[in-house]
Write an enzyme that holds these catalytic residues in place. Sequence first.
Site, short mmCIF file in Angstrom:
data_model
loop_
_atom_site.label_atom_id
_atom_site.label_comp_id
_atom_site.label_asym_id
_atom_site.label_seq_id
_atom_site.Cartn_x
_atom_site.Cartn_y
_atom_site.Cartn_z
N ASP A 120 7.54 -5.01 1.34
CA ASP A 120 6.84 -3.90 0.83
C ASP A 120 6.11 -3.35 2.19
O ASP A 120 6.02 -3.90 3.16
CB ASP A 120 6.11 -4.15 -0.02
N ASP A 122 3.30 -0.15 2.14
CA ASP A 122 2.03 -0.04 1.73
C ASP A 122 1.19 -1.11 1.14
O ASP A 122 1.40 -1.48 0.19
CB ASP A 122 2.05 1.27 0.82
N ASP A 323 2.41 -6.18 -2.59
CA ASP A 323 1.26 -5.98 -3.15
C ASP A 323 1.15 -5.33 -4.43
O ASP A 323 -0.16 -5.06 -4.88
CB ASP A 323 0.09 -5.28 -2.17
#
Length: 383
Positions: A120, A122, A323
């Site tokens: 991922d 961000d 996250d």
Amino acid sequence: MDLSSVNASPVLADPVPINQTILGFHSSVFSLSSGTSFPLLIPKKKPGKLDDVRSNGWLDAMQSSSPPRKKMLKDVGVELACDDSDLVYYSWMLKYPSALKLFNRIINRANKKKIVIFLDYDGTLSPIVDDPNRAFMSIDMRAAVKGVAKYFPTAIISGRSRDKVYELVGLTELFYAGSHGMDIMFSAEDTMSINHTDYIRSTDKQGKDVNLFQPAKDFIPMIDEVYRTLVEVTKDIPGAFIENHKFCTSVHYRNVDDKSWPLIAQCVHDVLKDYPRLRLTHGRKVLEVRPVIDWDKGKAVEFLLESLGLSNSDDVLPIYIGDDRTDEDAFKVLREGNRGYGILVSSVPKESKAFLSLRDTFEVKDFLKSLVTWKEMSDADNY
Ligand SMILES: [Mg+2]
């Protein structure tokens, strides 16, 4: 399949299954009915309509995107002093051990298997910042990502547009999947499963031949229209920021006073009720507006593995680091069938389908560097 009949509600807890295999569908299943037009509808504010967003759970979901610590303790069933965050975190790690601490176990399992890395962006490679346009990765992190990409197939799967995440990462040796996996680009020579019809042949910014996979391409005009409408209806809410990711659009409320969160929720709700083919999902201080298609980051992982000829789980060990809630779809894919490792990046305890955890982007960088060091040492030993 006419997507207009899929669901009458603009908000779904889960995507509607289209009951097709990953590579077996024809692009027509994602087409809208012919002649469909998308009139620009700017809803008038309706006083007293806040019950809509309260009763459908939007506000609860928005508030829980950054839950207070006491709430998180209850969620994971930990009975410890609420202000003793380290003890609580270490207790949570009994269930989600550190990928750094279990590094040797990971590489033992990877023995003679091909590791594939999914990342991922961000909150995983870059810290979460107030201005999404300034979510830059560090020089060290870029070097770490470049390092793993030298030895392992590496893909970034982000909610951002593919162009934007490429602009932020700036490495040509990666695969990029933007818009939660709804916009995937391969170089032409990397694509193994070239025999199916859903690729679009194109060229990248360097003029190289590429294949694009865009299962939601028919939604581009609709998403653009909703983006413009959302910009208009939220223009008087200080801090609201709408981002167009081409195949989906985001409503950021990180910088909005929480007293105005009900207003944000109501504006989005009022817009989406006219678009039954769009749905809403919740990220970290962001509302994501996405097409109702059976596609997510988990499907993108399966698609990438299959397209790269890496879907044989006996020979391949996928590792996915992320996250956010949208990463849970990918964690689920890896957990089912025990195919590989999902690694949740979180500094607070939360439930996840991941097997392992890393505390923050610094630990992500250390983990990626450890993979590179291990690979270089094992290659030297075998020389
Ligand atoms: Mg993220």
